[in-house]
Each structure stands twice: as C-alpha cells, then as structure tokens.
Design a protein around this motif. Structure first.
Motif, PDB file in Angstrom:
ATOM      1  N   MET A  81     -94.689 -90.729 -18.952  1.00  0.00           N
ATOM      2  CA  MET A  81     -94.211 -90.840 -17.573  1.00  0.00           C
ATOM      3  C   MET A  81     -94.134 -92.319 -17.197  1.00  0.00           C
ATOM      4  N   ALA A  82     -93.089 -92.674 -16.453  1.00  0.00           N
ATOM      5  CA  ALA A  82     -92.926 -94.065 -16.056  1.00  0.00           C
ATOM      6  C   ALA A  82     -94.049 -94.462 -15.122  1.00  0.00           C
ATOM      7  N   ASN A  83     -94.369 -95.767 -15.097  1.00  0.00           N
ATOM      8  CA  ASN A  83     -95.402 -96.211 -14.185  1.00  0.00           C
ATOM      9  C   ASN A  83     -94.895 -96.135 -12.750  1.00  0.00           C
ATOM     10  N   THR A  84     -95.826 -96.322 -11.810  1.00  0.00           N
ATOM     11  CA  THR A  84     -95.487 -96.100 -10.405  1.00  0.00           C
ATOM     12  C   THR A  84     -94.375 -97.023  -9.932  1.00  0.00           C
ATOM     13  N   SER A  85     -94.423 -98.308 -10.306  1.00  0.00           N
ATOM     14  CA  SER A  85     -93.433 -99.274  -9.831  1.00  0.00           C
ATOM     15  C   SER A  85     -92.033 -98.930 -10.322  1.00  0.00           C
ATOM     16  N   SER A  86     -91.899 -98.665 -11.614  1.00  0.00           N
ATOM     17  CA  SER A  86     -90.578 -98.358 -12.152  1.00  0.00           C
ATOM     18  C   SER A  86     -90.065 -97.027 -11.618  1.00  0.00           C
ATOM     19  N   ARG A  87     -90.989 -96.074 -11.412  1.00  0.00           N
ATOM     20  CA  ARG A  87     -90.570 -94.779 -10.869  1.00  0.00           C
ATOM     21  C   ARG A  87     -90.081 -94.936  -9.430  1.00  0.00           C
ATOM     22  N   THR A  88     -90.733 -95.792  -8.662  1.00  0.00           N
ATOM     23  CA  THR A  88     -90.323 -96.013  -7.285  1.00  0.00           C
ATOM     24  C   THR A  88     -88.944 -96.653  -7.225  1.00  0.00           C
ATOM     25  N   LEU A  89     -88.678 -97.619  -8.120  1.00  0.00           N
ATOM     26  CA  LEU A  89     -87.344 -98.225  -8.179  1.00  0.00           C
ATOM     27  C   LEU A  89     -86.301 -97.200  -8.585  1.00  0.00           C
ATOM     28  N   GLY A  90     -86.675 -96.308  -9.510  1.00  0.00           N
ATOM     29  CA  GLY A  90     -85.749 -95.257  -9.908  1.00  0.00           C
ATOM     30  C   GLY A  90     -85.423 -94.324  -8.758  1.00  0.00           C
ATOM     31  N   LEU A  91     -86.434 -93.983  -7.971  1.00  0.00           N
ATOM     32  CA  LEU A  91     -86.229 -93.143  -6.800  1.00  0.00           C
ATOM     33  C   LEU A  91     -85.297 -93.827  -5.807  1.00  0.00           C
ATOM     34  N   LEU A  92     -85.516 -95.117  -5.586  1.00  0.00           N
ATOM     35  CA  LEU A  92     -84.689 -95.868  -4.650  1.00  0.00           C
ATOM     36  C   LEU A  92     -83.236 -95.887  -5.107  1.00  0.00           C
ATOM     37  N   SER A  93     -83.017 -96.080  -6.407  1.00  0.00           N
ATOM     38  CA  SER A  93     -81.655 -96.107  -6.941  1.00  0.00           C
ATOM     39  C   SER A  93     -80.964 -94.765  -6.745  1.00  0.00           C
ATOM     40  N   LEU A  94     -81.682 -93.669  -6.995  1.00  0.00           N
ATOM     41  CA  LEU A  94     -81.095 -92.337  -6.817  1.00  0.00           C
ATOM     42  C   LEU A  94     -80.757 -92.075  -5.351  1.00  0.00           C
ATOM     43  N   LEU A  95     -81.625 -92.493  -4.437  1.00  0.00           N
ATOM     44  CA  LEU A  95     -81.370 -92.287  -3.015  1.00  0.00           C
ATOM     45  C   LEU A  95     -80.131 -93.051  -2.553  1.00  0.00           C
ATOM     46  N   GLN A  96     -79.828 -94.142  -3.226  1.00  0.00           N
ATOM     47  CA  GLN A  96     -78.652 -94.921  -2.857  1.00  0.00           C
ATOM     48  C   GLN A  96     -77.355 -94.301  -3.369  1.00  0.00           C
ATOM     49  N   THR A  97     -77.428 -93.482  -4.405  1.00  0.00           N
ATOM     50  CA  THR A  97     -76.193 -92.966  -5.002  1.00  0.00           C
ATOM     51  C   THR A  97     -75.729 -91.661  -4.395  1.00  0.00           C
ATOM     52  N   HIS A  98     -76.578 -90.926  -3.704  1.00  0.00           N
ATOM     53  CA  HIS A  98     -76.196 -89.663  -3.071  1.00  0.00           C
ATOM     54  C   HIS A  98     -76.496 -89.715  -1.578  1.00  0.00           C
ATOM     55  N   ARG A  99     -75.654 -89.040  -0.798  1.00  0.00           N
ATOM     56  CA  ARG A  99     -75.889 -88.968   0.640  1.00  0.00           C
ATOM     57  C   ARG A  99     -77.150 -88.176   0.941  1.00  0.00           C
ATOM     58  N   HIS A 100     -77.396 -87.122   0.145  1.00  0.00           N
ATOM     59  CA  HIS A 100     -78.548 -86.269   0.386  1.00  0.00           C
ATOM     60  C   HIS A 100     -79.008 -85.670  -0.942  1.00  0.00           C
ATOM     61  N   TRP A 101     -80.310 -85.665  -1.153  1.00  0.00           N
ATOM     62  CA  TRP A 101     -80.892 -85.068  -2.361  1.00  0.00           C
ATOM     63  C   TRP A 101     -81.800 -83.908  -1.960  1.00  0.00           C
ATOM     64  N   ALA A 102     -81.630 -82.761  -2.592  1.00  0.00           N
ATOM     65  CA  ALA A 102     -82.601 -81.685  -2.428  1.00  0.00           C
ATOM     66  C   ALA A 102     -83.897 -82.097  -3.116  1.00  0.00           C
ATOM     67  N   GLY A 103     -85.048 -81.757  -2.501  1.00  0.00           N
ATOM     68  CA  GLY A 103     -86.330 -82.184  -3.042  1.00  0.00           C
ATOM     69  C   GLY A 103     -86.552 -81.767  -4.487  1.00  0.00           C
ATOM     70  N   PRO A 104     -86.385 -80.479  -4.849  1.00  0.00           N
ATOM     71  CA  PRO A 104     -86.611 -80.060  -6.240  1.00  0.00           C
ATOM     72  C   PRO A 104     -85.687 -80.765  -7.237  1.00  0.00           C
ATOM     73  N   GLU A 105     -84.418 -80.978  -6.842  1.00  0.00           N
ATOM     74  CA  GLU A 105     -83.472 -81.645  -7.737  1.00  0.00           C
ATOM     75  C   GLU A 105     -83.872 -83.097  -7.977  1.00  0.00           C
ATOM     76  N   LEU A 106     -84.311 -83.760  -6.908  1.00  0.00           N
ATOM     77  CA  LEU A 106     -84.722 -85.157  -7.028  1.00  0.00           C
ATOM     78  C   LEU A 106     -85.972 -85.284  -7.891  1.00  0.00           C
ATOM     79  N   ALA A 107     -86.937 -84.384  -7.695  1.00  0.00           N
ATOM     80  CA  ALA A 107     -88.157 -84.410  -8.503  1.00  0.00           C
ATOM     81  C   ALA A 107     -87.835 -84.172  -9.984  1.00  0.00           C
ATOM     82  N   GLU A 108     -86.896 -83.258 -10.250  1.00  0.00           N
ATOM     83  CA  GLU A 108     -86.513 -82.980 -11.631  1.00  0.00           C
ATOM     84  C   GLU A 108     -85.857 -84.189 -12.287  1.00  0.00           C
ATOM     85  N   ARG A 109     -84.976 -84.890 -11.538  1.00  0.00           N
ATOM     86  CA  ARG A 109     -84.323 -86.084 -12.081  1.00  0.00           C
ATOM     87  C   ARG A 109     -85.335 -87.161 -12.439  1.00  0.00           C
ATOM     88  N   LEU A 110     -86.403 -87.253 -11.659  1.00  0.00           N
ATOM     89  CA  LEU A 110     -87.417 -88.279 -11.894  1.00  0.00           C
ATOM     90  C   LEU A 110     -88.486 -87.831 -12.887  1.00  0.00           C
TER      91      LEU A 110
END
Length: 318
Positions: free
Chosen positions: A1-30
């Motif tokens: 599993m990625a460390n907290t910092s890299s995972r947080t950046l990954g989350l931020l990048s995903l939030l920027q690419t979609h207008r809205h993310w469903a919670g389960p889908e976002l958790a699965e991507r990460l």
C-alpha cells in the motif's frame, strides 16, 4: 500500500479529474477502505482543499472551486498565466498536445476561484496566440464540456447554429476537438437522434444533468475525422523531409511547428503537419539548406511548382 503522503496526492489528482466520485469507486481506485478514504479526505481539508461530501445512495466526494493548486503553490498571477498558456497550447496544432493540454486546463480551471476565472477569460479574449485565429471560448464553457465528456454524463446547453434561431440541446458528449483554430464538441444529440458536432463558441450555459450514459459507437474513424467531415475541413498533410543541416539550425527556422529527429552532426529528419502545403514549403526555404523530400508526393509536386514559378520570375525580358 502506498504511504500516506503519496496516497493523499493520488486522491487529490483523482478529485481533480472528475466532477464527482462515488465513495466506493474512489476507495477502489486508491486501493483503500472507505474508512481510510474518509481519513485521507480529512487530511486534504486540513491542508486547505475544500472537498465536499454527500451522503446517501448517490453520495460521494468532489473538489470545490477555490482550492490552492497542487502540487505547486501558485499565486494569483501565476495561476492566471498558467491557465491562459495551457488554453492556448491546446490549440497550438502540435501533435499530441491538444488532449494533454485540455486535461491540464480542466484541472486548473476547476480549482480557480470565480474572480480568477473571470481574469483568465478576459485575458484570453484580448490575447491571440499565433497558432490559432478562431474565436475565444470561455474557460468555464470549455472545461464544463470536457468534464462531461470525461464523466460520461449527459449535458444540456443552448446552441445557435449559423443562420438559425437559438435552440436547447441535450446530448451525450463524446469528445472535445481543437481543429482549425476552433473548438468543437462531438456528441450524440438526444433530440435529433443522431451524432452532431457543435462549435463551442456558439454554445452557452453547459450544465451537466447528473445522468450517466453508456457510450455509443461513433460512426467515424475518430472524433477529429468526424468534425472534419461535418465542417468540410480538409485532412492535413504529413510532410517528411531529410534536411542536410544540423538539427539546431532547422529548429531555429521552423520552431515548434515541426518535429526534428537528428541524424548525425549535419542532418536531420523534419516532419510537419499542415492542411496547406504552402507553409512547409516556406519553412524549408527559411532553413536555407539542401533537402530531400520523403513524402508525400503532393508535397514534391508543390515544391516543383513553386520552384518553376520562381525561375520564371527571374527571366529577363528580351
């Protein structure tokens, strides 16, 4: 599993690419649990990113406007300059630049506060990029349409075709295309039950409906080919030339309007893409070196025609 910092950046990048993310889908991507996702969202909020959350069956997360720009911390002037530059780069005509620039512009504009979006639109309206002469499209229109394409979400907007009265449209957006100095949306028009291309400068008030759709098969090779056929824009030529001059010399004459592949110290392969053969001919003349045309045959004939015309112009009257 990625460390907290890299995972947080990954989350931020995903939030920027979609207008809205469903919670389960976002958790699965990460690759994390929903509980870990909630903690990561809280970390982003602590860093100043306004991440909105909704509950229920359609609940999820989205990044609200007004966030600082990751991964760099940009001041207002830098953010505006970046958005204007990326918007122009998307219409530069450089192969492979359009899609990447549009993705970047969508990310940047989505997190700009309204006051900075207004500055971006105003600056682009009075600043013309040498590579494009078409009408300026507001950044908000461009990014709203691009986001609906990415999210596969139905889109409503007003549209005024040339010589026609304004109409209301609801479409299934497919792709945004930059062609000939103009922006186009390729979409399936639900009211007319057929595929259409829409000029973005004639499109107003684009609004995502929240209704997802299953993509249809486009009746063309790709979106660019569809727009060319619909608008009557000629297909571009890809010119390849072996130039007997150093790559640096050729690059200085041609600039970014050609791709240059060095071939030793005193030669290179020059590739240019253009709907007109006049510009590649002029570019080669600007280099001032011997060359060999590798293709296409139409370009060789065009250069011969230019050469014959210049020779006739040097004939001295008797």
């Amino acid at each position: 599993m990625a460390n907290t910092s890299s995972r947080t950046l990954g989350l931020l990048s995903l939030l920027q690419t979609h207008r809205h993310w469903a919670g389960p889908e976002l958790a699965e991507r990460l690759g994390v649990s929903e509980r870990t996702l909630r903690r990561d969202v809280e970390r982003l909020r602590e860093l100043g990113y306004p991440v909105g959350a909704t509950r229920g069956t359609d609940g999820g997360y989205q990044l609200a406007p007004g966030a600082v720009l990751p991964p760099l911390l940009l001041d207002d002037e830098e953010a505006v300059a970046l958005a204007v530059g990326v918007g122009d780069a998307a219409q530069s005509g450089v192969a492979g630049m359009e899609e990447a620039s549009l993705r970047a512009l969508t990310k940047v504009v989505r997190v700009l506060p309204p006051r900075l979006r207004a500055r971006v639109d105003a600056l682009r309206a009075v600043t013309r990029f040498a590579g494009g002469s078409g009408p300026v499209v507001a950044s908000g229109v461009l990014t709203a349409v691009a986001q609906a394409c990415r999210d596969e979400e139905r889109l409503r907007f007003g549209y005024t075709a040339r010589g026609s009265a304004p109409t209301d449209r609801e479409v299934e957006p497919h792709r945004v295309v930059a062609l000939g100095g103009r922006w186009y949306l390729v979409a399936y028009d639900l009211g007319r039950h057929d595929w259409r291309s829409f000029r973005l400068d004639r499109l107003t008030g684009p609004t995502a409906t929240g209704t997802r759709f299953r993509p249809r098969l486009l009746p063309s090779e790709d979106a660019v080919a569809f727009v060319r056929a619909a608008s009557g824009t000629p297909a571009p030529y890809t010119v390849e030339v072996l130039v007997h001059a150093p790559a640096a010399r050729v690059r200085q004459a041609v600039g970014r309007w050609g791709t240059i592949e060095p071939l030793g110290r005193d030669g290179c392969r020059l590739t240019m893409t253009s709907t007109s053969l006049d510009w590649p001919t002029q570019a080669l003349g600007n280099v001032g070196a011997e060359f060999e045309i590798l293709g296409p045959p139409e370009f060789a004939a065009h250069v011969r025609e230019w050469g014959a015309r210049f020779l006739r112009g040097t004939d001295t009257p008797a």
